[in-house]
Design a protein around this motif. Structure first.
Motif, PDB file in Angstrom:
ATOM      1  N   PRO A 105       0.817  -1.231   0.000  1.00 11.70           N
ATOM      2  CA  PRO A 105       0.000   0.000   0.000  1.00 11.70           C
ATOM      3  C   PRO A 105       0.844   1.271   0.000  1.00 11.70           C
ATOM      4  O   PRO A 105       0.444   2.280  -0.599  1.00 11.70           O
ATOM      5  N   GLN A 106       2.008   1.247   0.647  1.00 12.70           N
ATOM      6  CA  GLN A 106       2.858   2.434   0.696  1.00 12.70           C
ATOM      7  C   GLN A 106       3.441   2.754  -0.679  1.00 12.70           C
ATOM      8  O   GLN A 106       3.519   3.921  -1.073  1.00 12.70           O
ATOM      9  N   VAL A 107       3.859   1.720  -1.395  1.00 15.17           N
ATOM     10  CA  VAL A 107       4.378   1.953  -2.750  1.00 15.17           C
ATOM     11  C   VAL A 107       3.253   2.404  -3.676  1.00 15.17           C
ATOM     12  O   VAL A 107       3.423   3.336  -4.478  1.00 15.17           O
ATOM     13  N   MET A 108       2.092   1.785  -3.556  1.00 14.09           N
ATOM     14  CA  MET A 108       0.956   2.155  -4.398  1.00 14.09           C
ATOM     15  C   MET A 108       0.544   3.609  -4.169  1.00 14.09           C
ATOM     16  O   MET A 108       0.151   4.310  -5.112  1.00 14.09           O
ATOM     17  N   GLU A 109       0.654   4.081  -2.925  1.00 14.88           N
ATOM     18  CA  GLU A 109       0.254   5.444  -2.598  1.00 14.88           C
ATOM     19  C   GLU A 109       1.121   6.478  -3.308  1.00 14.88           C
ATOM     20  O   GLU A 109       0.677   7.595  -3.592  1.00 14.88           O
ATOM     21  N   GLY A 110       2.370   6.128  -3.616  1.00 19.88           N
ATOM     22  CA  GLY A 110       3.266   7.071  -4.260  1.00 19.88           C
ATOM     23  C   GLY A 110       3.274   7.005  -5.776  1.00 19.88           C
ATOM     24  O   GLY A 110       4.046   7.735  -6.411  1.00 19.88           O
ATOM     25  N   LEU A 111       2.448   6.148  -6.371  1.00 20.13           N
ATOM     26  CA  LEU A 111       2.442   5.976  -7.816  1.00 20.13           C
ATOM     27  C   LEU A 111       1.303   6.750  -8.462  1.00 20.13           C
ATOM     28  O   LEU A 111       0.319   7.095  -7.814  1.00 20.13           O
ATOM     29  N   MET A 112       1.465   7.015  -9.759  1.00 20.34           N
ATOM     30  CA  MET A 112       0.351   7.513 -10.558  1.00 20.34           C
ATOM     31  C   MET A 112      -0.441   6.303 -11.083  1.00 20.34           C
ATOM     32  O   MET A 112       0.018   5.162 -10.989  1.00 20.34           O
ATOM     33  N   TRP A 113      -1.604   6.577 -11.652  1.00 22.52           N
ATOM     34  CA  TRP A 113      -2.501   5.477 -12.008  1.00 22.52           C
ATOM     35  C   TRP A 113      -1.926   4.536 -13.060  1.00 22.52           C
ATOM     36  O   TRP A 113      -2.135   3.312 -12.960  1.00 22.52           O
ATOM     37  N   PRO A 114      -1.207   4.986 -14.103  1.00 21.37           N
ATOM     38  CA  PRO A 114      -0.634   4.007 -15.046  1.00 21.37           C
ATOM     39  C   PRO A 114       0.354   3.054 -14.382  1.00 21.37           C
ATOM     40  O   PRO A 114       0.337   1.846 -14.646  1.00 21.37           O
ATOM     41  N   GLN A 115       1.228   3.588 -13.490  1.00 17.75           N
ATOM     42  CA  GLN A 115       2.167   2.712 -12.775  1.00 17.75           C
ATOM     43  C   GLN A 115       1.447   1.807 -11.792  1.00 17.75           C
ATOM     44  O   GLN A 115       1.836   0.645 -11.596  1.00 17.75           O
ATOM     45  N   ALA A 116       0.371   2.322 -11.167  1.00 11.94           N
ATOM     46  CA  ALA A 116      -0.402   1.493 -10.245  1.00 11.94           C
ATOM     47  C   ALA A 116      -1.061   0.329 -10.982  1.00 11.94           C
ATOM     48  O   ALA A 116      -1.172  -0.781 -10.439  1.00 11.94           O
ATOM     49  N   LEU A 117      -1.489   0.567 -12.215  1.00 12.65           N
ATOM     50  CA  LEU A 117      -2.071  -0.510 -13.030  1.00 12.65           C
ATOM     51  C   LEU A 117      -1.046  -1.598 -13.306  1.00 12.65           C
ATOM     52  O   LEU A 117      -1.337  -2.789 -13.175  1.00 12.65           O
ATOM     53  N   SER A 130      -9.493   6.918   2.818  1.00 11.94           N
ATOM     54  CA  SER A 130      -9.967   7.928   1.870  1.00 11.94           C
ATOM     55  C   SER A 130      -9.129   7.975   0.602  1.00 11.94           C
ATOM     56  O   SER A 130      -9.536   8.583  -0.384  1.00 11.94           O
ATOM     57  N   SER A 131      -7.960   7.340   0.613  1.00 12.53           N
ATOM     58  CA  SER A 131      -7.092   7.326  -0.561  1.00 12.53           C
ATOM     59  C   SER A 131      -7.530   6.215  -1.516  1.00 12.53           C
ATOM     60  O   SER A 131      -7.588   5.036  -1.124  1.00 12.53           O
ATOM     61  N   LEU A 132      -7.833   6.578  -2.744  1.00  9.81           N
ATOM     62  CA  LEU A 132      -8.280   5.580  -3.718  1.00  9.81           C
ATOM     63  C   LEU A 132      -7.176   4.594  -4.056  1.00  9.81           C
ATOM     64  O   LEU A 132      -7.435   3.409  -4.293  1.00  9.81           O
ATOM     65  N   ARG A 133      -5.925   5.055  -4.082  1.00 14.20           N
ATOM     66  CA  ARG A 133      -4.828   4.146  -4.403  1.00 14.20           C
ATOM     67  C   ARG A 133      -4.632   3.094  -3.314  1.00 14.20           C
ATOM     68  O   ARG A 133      -4.351   1.927  -3.613  1.00 14.20           O
ATOM     69  N   LEU A 193     -10.135  11.300 -14.623  1.00 16.70           N
ATOM     70  CA  LEU A 193     -10.699  12.269 -13.683  1.00 16.70           C
ATOM     71  C   LEU A 193      -9.640  12.911 -12.799  1.00 16.70           C
ATOM     72  O   LEU A 193      -9.957  13.850 -12.056  1.00 16.70           O
ATOM     73  N   GLN A 194      -8.391  12.369 -12.847  1.00 19.41           N
ATOM     74  CA  GLN A 194      -7.321  12.814 -11.944  1.00 19.41           C
ATOM     75  C   GLN A 194      -7.782  12.740 -10.490  1.00 19.41           C
ATOM     76  O   GLN A 194      -7.612  13.676  -9.694  1.00 19.41           O
ATOM     77  N   ALA A 195      -8.411  11.623 -10.148  1.00 15.87           N
ATOM     78  CA  ALA A 195      -8.945  11.409  -8.805  1.00 15.87           C
ATOM     79  C   ALA A 195      -8.012  10.479  -8.049  1.00 15.87           C
ATOM     80  O   ALA A 195      -7.732   9.364  -8.495  1.00 15.87           O
ATOM     81  N   TYR A 196      -7.521  10.950  -6.901  1.00 18.21           N
ATOM     82  CA  TYR A 196      -6.643  10.152  -6.056  1.00 18.21           C
ATOM     83  C   TYR A 196      -7.192   9.970  -4.646  1.00 18.21           C
ATOM     84  O   TYR A 196      -6.590   9.273  -3.837  1.00 18.21           O
ATOM     85  N   SER A 197      -8.308  10.608  -4.339  1.00 12.31           N
ATOM     86  CA  SER A 197      -8.946  10.462  -3.038  1.00 12.31           C
ATOM     87  C   SER A 197     -10.454  10.554  -3.218  1.00 12.31           C
ATOM     88  O   SER A 197     -10.949  10.914  -4.295  1.00 12.31           O
ATOM     89  N   LEU A 198     -11.185  10.220  -2.155  1.00 10.92           N
ATOM     90  CA  LEU A 198     -12.640  10.283  -2.227  1.00 10.92           C
ATOM     91  C   LEU A 198     -13.135  11.704  -2.461  1.00 10.92           C
ATOM     92  O   LEU A 198     -14.111  11.922  -3.171  1.00 10.92           O
ATOM     93  N   SER A 199     -12.439  12.669  -1.876  1.00 13.28           N
ATOM     94  CA  SER A 199     -12.850  14.063  -2.070  1.00 13.28           C
ATOM     95  C   SER A 199     -12.660  14.499  -3.515  1.00 13.28           C
ATOM     96  O   SER A 199     -13.467  15.267  -4.043  1.00 13.28           O
ATOM     97  N   ASN A 200     -11.585  14.013  -4.176  1.00 16.64           N
ATOM     98  CA  ASN A 200     -11.404  14.306  -5.597  1.00 16.64           C
ATOM     99  C   ASN A 200     -12.503  13.673  -6.435  1.00 16.64           C
ATOM    100  O   ASN A 200     -12.958  14.256  -7.423  1.00 16.64           O
ATOM    101  N   LEU A 201     -12.927  12.483  -6.030  1.00 14.38           N
ATOM    102  CA  LEU A 201     -13.885  11.739  -6.843  1.00 14.38           C
ATOM    103  C   LEU A 201     -15.285  12.334  -6.779  1.00 14.38           C
ATOM    104  O   LEU A 201     -16.012  12.347  -7.773  1.00 14.38           O
TER     105      LEU A 201
END
Length: 336
Positions: free
Chosen positions: A107-119, A165-168, A214-222
């Motif tokens: 989860p810590q590594v995923m939190e620091g990635l953008m969505w393409p790298q997370a995929l 609250s973090s989507l990643r 959507l550039q959404a990384y948290s629930l508030s962004n979404l």
């Protein structure tokens, strides 16, 4: 930010490393493929000068390097022992997958990635370790350890995703939960786990593509008020319901097949934990879905810049349409 064209070479060597590990006839060849895969993914993480990306790349490198060191050291013990080196190799592969009890880094590594790298981290990077674990599943003792790791993954993935609250991080703990089903499937049949892996990868592709657009990384962004489109809320909700395995969405099909296999193998206790964890993951998916429909109502929206209902692009609909196959074509009835 998608991967620049100059990074196509690293993406090619990333896939090549996975193929080398899968097709290798020795553990040394598998280690070489995993190392090539690791050294190709680091540049893909550090695609731009960003402290979060650099931190995630460093954490990923240290953990994977530790796993590779234990893997190559375990091969030296084959001359003297049989079970011990295989057990160490299994634990090393679980570390590389981010499976409990070695999930602390994922989860810590995923939190620091953008969505393409997370995929990529959630899908392609799991292919080679899962294939190597399926090779180890022929031993009865290692098979029990795999089922134990799967049970721990189900519990950790379900409880760890609560109140986030973090989507990643939510996607990371969801990946850990789905990993439990794939680990059980490796002990049953190669076809089952690869089918589950393929369906899961397509589902993650659809949801991460939508979050990236959507550039959404948290629930508030979404659920921010200037994104009030009923089409987006519906597609995100359907994707999450498919990811949770709710019938009749496509994500239910591999779970339904694996439930039948586990019942035939008398794996009742692990099946109980897997099903209970699926209900818990459905709960924190609903925590995302319900605010989407509440905030999409213009009467509850405090932002006067309300946008009318609009439809998403054709590419977005194509990527997310896979989750609706179960709605229009009930595969589980055909496969019964």
């Amino acid at each position: 930010m998608l991967f620049p064209f100059s990074y196509v070479f690293f993406f090619f060597t990333l896939l090549l490393g996975s193929i080398i590990s899968i097709s290798s006839t020795s553990w040394f060849g598998a280690w070489v493929g995993l190392e090539l895969n690791l050294m190709s993914f680091i540049p893909l993480i550090s695609v731009k000068a960003n402290s979060y990306l650099s931190e995630a790349a460093l954490k990923y490198f240290l953990i994977q390097a530790l796993g590779s060191a234990v893997l190559i050291s375990s091969s030296f013990l084959f001359q003297y022992f049989y079970i011990l080196p295989h057990t160490l190799i299994l634990l090393t592969l679980l570390l590389k997958l981010g499976s409990p009890p070695f999930h602390f880094w994922f989860p810590q590594v995923m939190e620091g990635l953008m969505w393409p790298q997370a995929l990529v981290l959630s899908s392609i990077q799991k292919l080679a370790p899962l294939t190597l674990i399926s090779y180890l599943a022929s031993s009865a003792l290692l098979n029990k350890l795999i089922i134990l790791a799967a049970t721990l993954s189900a519990i950790t993935g379900a409880l760890g995703g609560l109140n986030l609250s973090s989507l990643r991080k939510i996607i990371a703990f969801s990946s850990i939960n789905h990993l439990s089903w794939m680990l059980v499937a490796t002990s049953a049949s190669d076809i089952f786990w690869f089918f589950y892996f393929t369906v899961y990868s397509i589902m993650v592709l659809s949801i991460t593509t939508m979050f990236y657009s959507l550039q959404a990384y948290s629930l508030s962004n979404l659920i921010k008020s200037n994104q009030n489109k009923i089409s987006q809320a519906l597609l995100i909700s359907f994707n999450f319901l498919s990811l949770s395995g709710v019938p009749p969405f496509t994500g239910f099909v591999p779970k339904w097949l694996l439930i039948q296999v586990m019942l035939n193998l008398n794996l009742f206790v692990p099946l109980f934990f897997l099903l209970a964890s699926s209900l818990i993951t459905l709960y924190f998916y609903l925590r995302i879905i319900i605010p989407l429909f509440v905030m999409v109502n213009p009467t509850l929206n405090f932002n006067m810049k309300f946008k009318p209902i609009s439809f998403l692009s054709v590419s977005m609909m194509t990527k997310t349409s896979f989750n609706f196959i179960g709605l229009f074509l009930p595969l589980y009835f055909l496969l019964y």
